[in-house]
Design a protein around this motif. Structure first.
Motif, PDB file in Angstrom:
ATOM      1  N   CYS A   1      14.621  42.361  53.925  1.00  0.00           N
ATOM      2  CA  CYS A   1      16.058  41.918  54.118  1.00  0.00           C
ATOM      3  C   CYS A   1      16.820  42.152  52.906  1.00  0.00           C
ATOM      4  O   CYS A   1      16.540  42.433  51.728  1.00  0.00           O
TER       5      CYS A   1
ATOM      6  N   ASN B   1      16.028  40.749  49.522  1.00  0.00           N
ATOM      7  CA  ASN B   1      15.326  41.509  48.573  1.00  0.00           C
ATOM      8  C   ASN B   1      16.094  42.632  47.999  1.00  0.00           C
ATOM      9  O   ASN B   1      16.181  42.930  46.921  1.00  0.00           O
TER      10      ASN B   1
ATOM     11  N   CYS C   1       8.238  43.184  51.371  1.00  0.00           N
ATOM     12  CA  CYS C   1       8.229  42.092  52.329  1.00  0.00           C
ATOM     13  C   CYS C   1       7.064  42.131  53.038  1.00  0.00           C
ATOM     14  O   CYS C   1       5.968  43.007  53.220  1.00  0.00           O
ATOM     15  N   CYS C   2       6.843  40.690  53.721  1.00  0.00           N
ATOM     16  CA  CYS C   2       5.712  40.561  54.487  1.00  0.00           C
ATOM     17  C   CYS C   2       6.226  39.816  55.848  1.00  0.00           C
ATOM     18  O   CYS C   2       5.118  39.274  56.433  1.00  0.00           O
TER      19      CYS C   2
ATOM     20  N   CYS D   1       8.089  39.344  48.361  1.00  0.00           N
ATOM     21  CA  CYS D   1       7.422  38.540  49.404  1.00  0.00           C
ATOM     22  C   CYS D   1       5.812  38.542  49.629  1.00  0.00           C
ATOM     23  O   CYS D   1       5.145  37.587  49.596  1.00  0.00           O
TER      24      CYS D   1
ATOM     25  N   ARG E   1       9.143  32.420  49.923  1.00  0.00           N
ATOM     26  CA  ARG E   1      10.582  31.811  49.163  1.00  0.00           C
ATOM     27  C   ARG E   1      10.918  30.554  48.734  1.00  0.00           C
ATOM     28  O   ARG E   1      11.869  30.259  48.179  1.00  0.00           O
TER      29      ARG E   1
ATOM     30  N   GLN F   1      18.823  32.224  53.589  1.00  0.00           N
ATOM     31  CA  GLN F   1      17.775  32.304  54.870  1.00  0.00           C
ATOM     32  C   GLN F   1      18.645  31.382  55.907  1.00  0.00           C
ATOM     33  O   GLN F   1      18.323  31.668  57.056  1.00  0.00           O
TER      34      GLN F   1
HETATM   35 FE1  F3S Z   1      13.189  39.006  53.317  1.00  0.00          FE
HETATM   36 FE2  F3S Z   1      10.882  39.993  54.426  1.00  0.00          FE
HETATM   37 FE3  F3S Z   1      10.852  38.363  52.301  1.00  0.00          FE
HETATM   38  S1  F3S Z   1      12.522  39.509  55.338  1.00  0.00           S
HETATM   39  S2  F3S Z   1      12.625  37.058  52.519  1.00  0.00           S
HETATM   40  S3  F3S Z   1      11.896  40.314  52.121  1.00  0.00           S
HETATM   41  S4  F3S Z   1       9.394  38.415  53.960  1.00  0.00           S
END
Ligand code: F3S
Ligand code: SAH
Ligand code: SF4
Length: 462
Positions: free
Chosen positions: A39, A42, A75-76, A109, A198, A229
């Motif tokens: 997102c 990041n 990202c996860c 993440c 996070r 968020q």
């Molecule tokens: Fe974003 Fe993915 Fe982390 S959506 S907050 S980068 S788990």
């Protein structure tokens, strides 16, 4: 309100000193390439990382294979995001075979997931640095440590997270700038891993945000996108977020947008702000996730369908032209056909300009991952296809309704599809392409909308 956990300025000065020390090492990486996944949070972190790497004397290398240092900001949020990150990392092993000096860093993440760093260390010993979301600001120290010893550095902190001010940054775009206002999430939606990776909610001081925005304005920013968020719980919630918007509106930022809003915390003050803030754009990303009350309850979203629809009605009452977008999850554990139909009917009722649709993906450690899930993958795929078809038809109708209008567009890119065309967004957030040259990027122009495509509009300069 709880005191803001701020990383001390001494610590930041220490990291600045490490940046200087790395710069003075002869056999250090000369160039870097960052792969940013996931997102906008990041993406924003990647701008900070780029700033730090440049302070260490490295230059950005657009071709990944040619960089001396490759950093994955992972990202996860769904399984496919994680698979993509891991697939990429494995591929790097080959690259390193030919280029032993290559430095590989993985953070973000995914590395913050419980047990992940240890697993990665064991399985992928060719990774030189693994760090998490809470210690990004210590990258200079870790890079220095690695370059001194050439031994892998693995450090992921298990904390609630802090607020960091005063790090360097290298921004991707001047005209549209992303500004963090808060970090973390306390909501624990039952399907979501974000709160685990996070940390807890913490907000930046309004003065720090205001200062950053003022500096960006001086550099030529035309649009500010505030990030969090759940921006509605900025400084604990209530009217705080609307107050921040008011302060930034007074600074004269031409366009203000933000993401993401949680429907449970959307305040009356924020709705009112849509009615009277000059620079707040008439667009709102308001993820609904599902249209059925029982599913919303199991998701731990803490609003119901009626509350969501009421918010939509009130927003449209103060700002009739507001463009709404959403996120929707299909196939939450045990979702029945009738419950899915409630999502379909909500989509018909609200008529979003766009919706990001996802098939539910179980995430280890979350509550929903423990729930029985008898619905087959085929059934889920069939459902999401029906939803996508419906949403596309609605989005197309919304685009067609714009034809003939004149809109002020902030030009942000050269069109990759049509030579000699540029693109940008209307206040409502629709993308418009029109004949024009690259010099228009970062400028406001008036465009008459001449036709609608599947996802974008076409127009001509007025
Ligand atoms: Fe974003 Fe993915 Fe982390 S959506 S907050 S980068 S788990
Ligand atoms: N904080 C934001 C969004 C974070 S993640 C918010 O609350 O709206 C972005 C989107 O990914 C979510 O809105 C949700 O629709 C989707 N998502 C999160 N976890 C998911 C999961 N386990 N499976 C499928 N989609 C998920
Ligand atoms: Fe995830 Fe819910 Fe937090 Fe959004 S509000 S990040 S969906 S837990």
């Amino acid at each position: 309100m709880k005191e803001r956990p701020l990383v001390s300025q001494e610590e930041i000065l220490k990291q600045r000193e490490y940046m200087r020390l790395v710069r003075e090492i002869d056999r250090r990486p000369q160039s870097y390439h960052i792969v940013s996944m996931g997102c906008q949070m990041n993406a924003r972190d990647s701008e900070t990382i780029a700033g730090m790497l440049e302070e260490m004397g490295m230059e950005r290398q657009p071709v990944r294979e040619q960089a001396d240092l490759i950093l994955y900001n992972t990202c996860c949020v769904r399984e496919n995001a994680e698979n993509k990150a891991l697939g990429n990392v494995i591929w790097l092993k080959e690259l390193k075979r030919d280029k032993s000096e290559l430095m590989i860093c993985v953070g973000g993440c995914m590395t913050q997931e419980k047990g992940m760093a240890a697993t990665m260390k064991k399985r992928y010993p060719f990774i030189d640095l693994i760090y998490g979301t809470h210690n990004l600001y210590r990258l200079p120290e870790y890079i220095y440590r690695f370059l001194q010893g050439r031994e892998p550095v693995v450090e992921v902190l298990d904390t609630d997270g802090e607020v960091v001010e005063g790090l360097p940054e290298k921004r991707e775009s001047v005209h549209t700038s992303f500004v963090n206002i808060m970090y973390g999430c306390n909501n624990f939606c039952s399907y979501c891993i974000v709160p685990y990776v996070r940390g807890r909610e913490r907000s930046r001081d309004p003065e720090d945000i205001e200062r950053e925005v003022a500096q960006l304005l001086e550099k030529g920013a035309q649009e500010i996108v505030l990030l969090g968020q759940n921006v509605n719980s900025y400084r604990g919630g209530g009217a705080e977020f609307a107050n921040l918007l008011r302060r930034l509106d007074r600074l004269g930022v031409p366009r203000i947008r933000f993401m993401t809003s949680h429907p449970k915390d959307l305040s009356d003050e924020l709705i009112a702000a849509y009615g009277d803030l000059e620079h707040l754009m008439p667009s709102l990303h308001l993820p609904v996730q599902a249209g059925n009350d029982e599913i919303l309850r199991q998701m731990n979203r803490r609003y119901n369908r009626a509350r969501y629809l009421d918010l939509v009605r009130r927003l449209r009452a103060v700002r009739p032209e507001i463009g709404l977008t959403s996120d929707i999850i299909v196939g939450f554990p045990g979702e029945t056909e009738a419950q899915f139909e409630d999502t379909m009917s909500l989509v018909r009722e609200v008529r979003f300009d766009a919706a990001y649709t996802f098939i539910y993906s179980p995430r280890k450690g979350t509550k929903a991952a423990e729930m029985p899930d008898p619905v087959t993958a085929e059934e889920k795929s069939a459902r999401i296809q029906r939803l996508i078809d419906l949403q596309q038809a609605i989005a197309y109708e919304a685009l067609c309704a714009q034809v003939g209008r004149k809109e002020i567009v902030l030009v942000d890119s050269v069109s990759t599809r049509d030579a000699g065309s540029v693109g940008g967004k209307t206040p409502r957030g629709h993308m418009v392409n029109f004949p024009g040259s690259a010099e228009l990027i970062g400028k406001f122009v008036e465009v008459e909308i001449t036709s609608a495509g599947k996802n974008t509009l076409r127009g001509k300069l007025v």
